[in-house]
Design a protein around this motif. Structure first.
Motif, short mmCIF file in Angstrom:
data_model
loop_
_atom_site.label_atom_id
_atom_site.label_comp_id
_atom_site.label_asym_id
_atom_site.label_seq_id
_atom_site.Cartn_x
_atom_site.Cartn_y
_atom_site.Cartn_z
N MET A 195 7.98 47.19 -65.28
CA MET A 195 7.36 47.13 -63.99
C MET A 195 7.77 45.88 -63.22
SD MET A 195 3.41 47.52 -63.04
CE MET A 195 2.72 46.47 -61.84
N ILE A 196 7.79 44.73 -63.90
CA ILE A 196 8.19 43.49 -63.23
C ILE A 196 9.65 43.58 -62.80
CG2 ILE A 196 8.60 41.02 -63.58
CD1 ILE A 196 6.06 40.99 -65.25
N ARG A 197 10.51 44.16 -63.65
CA ARG A 197 11.92 44.31 -63.27
C ARG A 197 12.09 45.21 -62.06
NH1 ARG A 197 16.06 43.39 -67.82
NH2 ARG A 197 14.81 42.21 -69.28
N THR A 198 11.26 46.23 -61.97
CA THR A 198 11.31 47.13 -60.82
C THR A 198 10.92 46.38 -59.54
OG1 THR A 198 10.70 48.98 -62.24
CG2 THR A 198 10.45 49.31 -59.87
N ILE A 199 9.88 45.59 -59.62
CA ILE A 199 9.44 44.80 -58.46
C ILE A 199 10.52 43.80 -58.07
CG2 ILE A 199 7.76 43.08 -57.65
CD1 ILE A 199 5.69 44.54 -59.46
N LEU A 200 11.09 43.12 -59.05
CA LEU A 200 12.15 42.15 -58.77
C LEU A 200 13.37 42.84 -58.16
CD1 LEU A 200 11.94 39.84 -61.91
CD2 LEU A 200 11.16 39.34 -59.60
N ALA A 201 13.72 44.00 -58.68
CA ALA A 201 14.86 44.75 -58.14
C ALA A 201 14.60 45.15 -56.69
CB ALA A 201 15.15 45.98 -58.99
N LYS A 202 13.36 45.55 -56.37
CA LYS A 202 13.00 45.89 -54.99
C LYS A 202 13.18 44.69 -54.07
CE LYS A 202 11.00 50.09 -54.76
NZ LYS A 202 11.53 51.09 -53.91
N MET A 203 12.95 43.50 -54.60
CA MET A 203 13.11 42.27 -53.83
C MET A 203 14.57 41.81 -53.80
SD MET A 203 9.72 40.12 -54.93
CE MET A 203 10.16 38.73 -53.89
N GLY A 204 15.46 42.56 -54.46
CA GLY A 204 16.87 42.21 -54.48
C GLY A 204 17.23 41.22 -55.57
N ILE A 205 16.34 41.01 -56.52
CA ILE A 205 16.59 40.06 -57.60
C ILE A 205 17.10 40.84 -58.81
CG2 ILE A 205 15.58 38.32 -59.12
CD1 ILE A 205 13.46 37.88 -56.93
N THR A 206 18.41 40.81 -58.99
CA THR A 206 19.02 41.56 -60.09
C THR A 206 19.77 40.66 -61.07
OG1 THR A 206 20.96 41.95 -58.71
CG2 THR A 206 19.26 43.67 -58.73
N ASP A 207 20.05 39.44 -60.67
CA ASP A 207 20.75 38.51 -61.54
C ASP A 207 20.33 37.08 -61.19
OD1 ASP A 207 22.05 37.95 -59.14
OD2 ASP A 207 23.92 38.90 -59.74
N ARG A 208 20.91 36.12 -61.87
CA ARG A 208 20.54 34.71 -61.66
C ARG A 208 20.84 34.25 -60.23
NH1 ARG A 208 21.64 30.35 -66.18
NH2 ARG A 208 20.18 31.78 -67.10
N GLN A 209 21.98 34.67 -59.71
CA GLN A 209 22.36 34.26 -58.35
C GLN A 209 21.36 34.78 -57.32
OE1 GLN A 209 26.28 35.51 -57.21
NE2 GLN A 209 26.18 34.51 -55.23
N SER A 210 20.97 36.05 -57.44
CA SER A 210 20.00 36.60 -56.48
C SER A 210 18.61 35.97 -56.67
CB SER A 210 19.94 38.12 -56.57
OG SER A 210 19.57 38.54 -57.87
N PHE A 211 18.31 35.57 -57.92
CA PHE A 211 17.05 34.88 -58.19
C PHE A 211 17.00 33.55 -57.45
CE2 PHE A 211 14.70 31.76 -60.78
CZ PHE A 211 13.42 32.31 -60.69
N TYR A 212 18.10 32.77 -57.55
CA TYR A 212 18.15 31.48 -56.86
C TYR A 212 18.17 31.64 -55.34
CZ TYR A 212 18.84 29.23 -61.36
OH TYR A 212 18.67 28.79 -62.65
N LYS A 213 18.83 32.69 -54.87
CA LYS A 213 18.84 32.96 -53.43
C LYS A 213 17.41 33.24 -52.95
CE LYS A 213 20.77 36.07 -49.96
NZ LYS A 213 19.81 37.07 -49.56
N THR A 214 16.66 34.02 -53.72
CA THR A 214 15.28 34.32 -53.35
C THR A 214 14.43 33.06 -53.39
OG1 THR A 214 15.49 36.60 -54.08
CG2 THR A 214 13.26 35.72 -53.92
N LEU A 215 14.67 32.18 -54.37
CA LEU A 215 13.93 30.91 -54.41
C LEU A 215 14.23 30.06 -53.18
CD1 LEU A 215 14.04 29.70 -58.14
CD2 LEU A 215 12.09 30.57 -56.83
N ARG A 216 15.51 30.03 -52.76
CA ARG A 216 15.86 29.28 -51.54
C ARG A 216 15.17 29.90 -50.32
NH1 ARG A 216 20.83 29.29 -54.05
NH2 ARG A 216 21.60 30.99 -52.77
N GLU A 217 15.14 31.23 -50.26
CA GLU A 217 14.46 31.90 -49.16
C GLU A 217 12.97 31.58 -49.17
OE1 GLU A 217 17.33 35.86 -48.70
OE2 GLU A 217 15.43 36.00 -49.78
N LEU A 218 12.38 31.58 -50.37
CA LEU A 218 10.95 31.27 -50.49
C LEU A 218 10.67 29.84 -50.03
CD1 LEU A 218 8.17 32.29 -51.31
CD2 LEU A 218 8.68 31.59 -53.65
N ALA A 219 11.56 28.91 -50.41
CA ALA A 219 11.39 27.52 -49.97
C ALA A 219 11.53 27.42 -48.45
CB ALA A 219 12.42 26.62 -50.66
N GLY A 220 12.53 28.09 -47.90
CA GLY A 220 12.70 28.11 -46.45
C GLY A 220 11.52 28.76 -45.76
#
Length: 155
Positions: A1-26
């Motif tokens: 379920m968590i992977r599905t939610i993360l995938a919906k947010m575009g978080i599929t790998d480490r790079q997309s995870f860090y991109k989302t963290l930068r977006e969250l900080a912004g």
């Protein structure tokens, strides 16, 4: 379920995870300016003896313009991959108008929710008119981030 939610947010790998963290900080930085704009406009108008719901509406308009500007410039920057500058410009204009419409719809939802919550906090719970919008902002931040990321600036 968590992977599905993360995938919906575009978080599929480490790079997309860090991109989302930068977006969250912004999002947090823009959110802080939005809080300042929203509460500043609200408080100024409230001190002019304007009804608190009307104050919230004017604060909303100022916040929409502020957030769209900063989100578009720094947080959720769209990328265009065409080598044709004319085509890219047309895509940017169309996407920008579409994004602004989505941002407006999202923020109208926010306005309805925040106005309803402010009324409940002031009239039912007994919170002061000055504190109620701050409580509402805290409650609605997750809604705002998720809808902005997943719908307004989706690819």
């Amino acid at each position: 379920m968590i992977r599905t939610i993360l995938a919906k947010m575009g978080i599929t790998d480490r790079q997309s995870f860090y991109k989302t963290l930068r977006e969250l900080a912004g999002f947090g930085v823009v959110g802080a300016t939005n809080i300042a704009v929203q509460y500043g406009v609200y408080h100024i108008l409230l001190n002019m003896r304007i009804h608190y719901v009307v104050c919230n509406i004017f604060a909303f308009v100022a916040t929409v313009l502020n957030s769209y500007l900063w989100y578009s410039l720094f947080v959720f920057k769209p990328k265009y991959e065409s080598m044709d500058p004319v085509s890219d410009k047309m895509n940017q204009n169309f996407a920008g108008g579409k994004r602004f419409l989505r941002m407006l719809i999202t923020n109208i939802g926010y306005l309805i929710l925040s106005s309803g919550l402010i009324i409940v906090f002031v009239q039912v719970v007994g919170v002061s008119e000055e504190i109620a919008p701050l409580i509402c902002i805290g409650i609605l931040i997750p809604y705002s981030f998720l809808v902005t990321k997943l719908w307004v600036y989706r690819k």
